[in-house]
Design a protein around this motif. Structure first.
Motif, PDB file in Angstrom:
ATOM      1  N   CYS A 175      41.943  24.041  45.519  1.00 33.67           N
ATOM      2  CA  CYS A 175      42.559  24.478  44.273  1.00 33.67           C
ATOM      3  C   CYS A 175      42.783  25.994  44.289  1.00 33.67           C
ATOM      4  CB  CYS A 175      41.678  24.099  43.085  1.00 33.67           C
ATOM      5  SG  CYS A 175      42.364  24.580  41.475  1.00 33.67           S
ATOM      6  N   VAL A 176      43.896  26.421  43.691  1.00 39.06           N
ATOM      7  CA  VAL A 176      44.222  27.839  43.571  1.00 39.06           C
ATOM      8  C   VAL A 176      44.467  28.154  42.101  1.00 39.06           C
ATOM      9  CG1 VAL A 176      45.896  29.646  44.123  1.00 39.06           C
ATOM     10  CG2 VAL A 176      45.213  27.992  45.883  1.00 39.06           C
ATOM     11  N   ALA A 177      43.914  29.265  41.636  1.00 39.68           N
ATOM     12  CA  ALA A 177      44.101  29.691  40.245  1.00 39.68           C
ATOM     13  C   ALA A 177      44.681  31.093  40.218  1.00 39.68           C
ATOM     14  CB  ALA A 177      42.783  29.643  39.485  1.00 39.68           C
ATOM     15  N   ASN A 178      45.802  31.257  39.535  1.00 40.35           N
ATOM     16  CA  ASN A 178      46.404  32.566  39.315  1.00 40.35           C
ATOM     17  C   ASN A 178      46.205  32.952  37.856  1.00 40.35           C
ATOM     18  OD1 ASN A 178      47.337  32.800  41.950  1.00 40.35           O
ATOM     19  ND2 ASN A 178      49.334  31.923  41.487  1.00 40.35           N
ATOM     20  N   LEU A 179      45.538  34.076  37.623  1.00 35.06           N
ATOM     21  CA  LEU A 179      45.211  34.507  36.269  1.00 35.06           C
ATOM     22  C   LEU A 179      45.805  35.879  35.992  1.00 35.06           C
ATOM     23  CD1 LEU A 179      42.871  32.496  37.209  1.00 35.06           C
ATOM     24  CD2 LEU A 179      41.493  33.562  35.448  1.00 35.06           C
ATOM     25  N   THR A 180      46.476  36.015  34.858  1.00 38.14           N
ATOM     26  CA  THR A 180      47.020  37.295  34.426  1.00 38.14           C
ATOM     27  C   THR A 180      46.458  37.622  33.050  1.00 38.14           C
ATOM     28  OG1 THR A 180      49.083  36.971  35.645  1.00 38.14           O
ATOM     29  CG2 THR A 180      49.108  38.582  33.849  1.00 38.14           C
ATOM     30  N   THR A 181      45.954  38.838  32.897  1.00 38.56           N
ATOM     31  CA  THR A 181      45.367  39.253  31.623  1.00 38.56           C
ATOM     32  C   THR A 181      45.815  40.671  31.291  1.00 38.56           C
ATOM     33  OG1 THR A 181      43.410  37.916  32.078  1.00 38.56           O
ATOM     34  CG2 THR A 181      43.237  39.515  30.321  1.00 38.56           C
ATOM     35  N   SER A 182      46.189  40.882  30.024  1.00 39.66           N
ATOM     36  CA  SER A 182      46.597  42.208  29.564  1.00 39.66           C
ATOM     37  C   SER A 182      46.115  42.415  28.140  1.00 39.66           C
ATOM     38  CB  SER A 182      48.127  42.338  29.604  1.00 39.66           C
ATOM     39  OG  SER A 182      48.552  43.501  28.911  1.00 39.66           O
ATOM     40  N   ARG A 183      45.726  43.634  27.823  1.00 41.88           N
ATOM     41  CA  ARG A 183      45.367  43.952  26.440  1.00 41.88           C
ATOM     42  C   ARG A 183      46.304  45.005  25.855  1.00 41.88           C
ATOM     43  NH1 ARG A 183      39.391  46.258  27.764  1.00 41.88           N
ATOM     44  NH2 ARG A 183      39.928  48.086  28.985  1.00 41.88           N
ATOM     45  N   ILE A 184      47.491  45.126  26.441  1.00 40.70           N
ATOM     46  CA  ILE A 184      48.500  46.041  25.892  1.00 40.70           C
ATOM     47  C   ILE A 184      49.844  45.326  25.785  1.00 40.70           C
ATOM     48  CG2 ILE A 184      47.392  48.191  26.594  1.00 40.70           C
ATOM     49  CD1 ILE A 184      49.264  48.225  29.013  1.00 40.70           C
ATOM     50  N   SER A 185      49.810  44.055  25.483  1.00 42.09           N
ATOM     51  CA  SER A 185      51.031  43.274  25.330  1.00 42.09           C
ATOM     52  C   SER A 185      51.612  43.460  23.930  1.00 42.09           C
ATOM     53  CB  SER A 185      50.727  41.798  25.577  1.00 42.09           C
ATOM     54  OG  SER A 185      51.869  41.001  25.336  1.00 42.09           O
TER      55      SER A 185
END
Length: 330
Positions: free
Chosen positions: A204-214
């Motif tokens: 399994c592969v997981a791609n995660l994107t996180t931002s707190r300035i959206s």
């Protein structure tokens, strides 16, 4: 009656306090907060006693809820655990891996209940999938937030991404094989935007994107497995399951046939599992209380909190490495 004490009455602490006051079988003994102004507001709003001695509050309670800045989790948790009292610790478990491991070890030694506040485990959109294993082969996650100075004492990885790390580890249930990541600090002194890729030993592969300035909020996770696509919207509390079936299968109202390039026919089944309205914070706190009263395991143990932190720190290390390489090339 379960006697509960609260450490920390900031923004989230007040939310916890409000929920505790409404949970049956629980009595809030008091709270501890060194900020006089914040404490005065809490007393005026909730009429709950303030303790100025942390140890005195611990002695008066069966369990403590720690909703303080991450930097204080370790010391407060040790005080509670050394008194052999149950403890709920808001995520992340601690500031460092060393601190987190010490908490986990002490929980094991004392045998008390310790639950970590990974509240998305109680999100009704996730719970709508039911208890059966999801067994994803690919995961894509986006957690975007508008900027808020509160929480910038830690990187966006430990502040926001750790929610998705906990969920991914909970769903995949396989050792991590490799981690890669990149990120950047834009408006704070810690990383504000991060993209990470996690590869598991089961493939399994997981791609995660996180931002707190959206500019807008988003909390979505897409799960792909051999026979289905699952979409979870944690913010709007919606879940969809799109599955390919053999012709002749029981058809639903939103099912439709398709012809594959091979000439075969299939049925595309679109399902919208019922999402039951709920208050996730109240549910996690009530579940913690029930685990104590019924002497059963907690849903999110300290070991899970540590596992999420271990991956988070691997991502932090990869981000630091990536930033260092950029500096050398500049």
């Amino acid at each position: 009656m379960l006697q509960i004490g609260l450490f920390g009455t900031g923004h989230l602490g007040k939310i916890h306090l409000q929920q505790w006051l409404e949970i049956p079988g629980v009595q809030v003994v008091g709270f501890y907060d060194p900020d006089d102004t914040q404490a005065a507001t809490t007393i005026a709003t909730y009429q709950v006693p303030r303790y100025t001695d942390a140890d005195a509050l611990i002695r008066a309670c069966d369990a403590i809820d720690i909703v303080t800045p991450t930097t204080t989790h370790h010391q407060l948790a040790l005080q509670v655990l050394q008194a052999h009292k149950h403890v709920f610790i808001e995520k992340p478990l601690a500031q460092s891996l060393e601190e987190a491991r010490e908490i986990v070890d002490l929980v094991a030694q004392t045998g008390v209940k310790c639950q970590i506040g990974h509240v998305e485990r109680y999100n009704p959109a996730l719970l709508a999938l039911g208890p059966d294993p999801v067994q994803p082969v690919f995961i894509e996650s986006h957690r975007l937030a508008q900027f808020n100075p509160r929480g910038t004492d830690v990187s966006v990885i430990l502040d926001l991404m750790i929610h998705d790390l906990d969920i991914v580890l909970h769903l995949v249930k396989s050792p991590v094989k490799a981690v890669s990541a990149s990120g950047v600090a834009v408006v704070s002194q810690t990383v504000d935007i991060v993209s990470a890729r996690i590869e598991f030993e089961n493939g399994c592969v997981a791609n995660l994107t996180t931002s707190r300035i959206s500019l807008k909020k988003m909390r979505k996770m897409r799960l792909f497995r051999k026979d289905a696509y699952i979409g979870i919207d944690f913010l709007d509390k919606k879940t969809e399951v799109i599955q390919m079936k053999q012709p002749g299968a029981v058809a639903g109202m939103m099912d439709f046939p398709i012809d594959l390039p091979s000439g075969e026919s299939r049925i595309i089944s679109v399902q919208m599992p019922a999402v039951q309205p709920s208050n996730a914070i109240r549910d996690e706190l009530a579940d913690f209380a029930a685990a104590i009263l019924q002497d059963r395991p907690v849903k999110v143990p300290a070991t899970d909190g540590l596992a999420a932190m271990e991956i988070a720190h691997q991502i932090l290390a990869q981000v630091d490495l990536h930033l260092a390489q950029q500096t050398l090339l500049a």
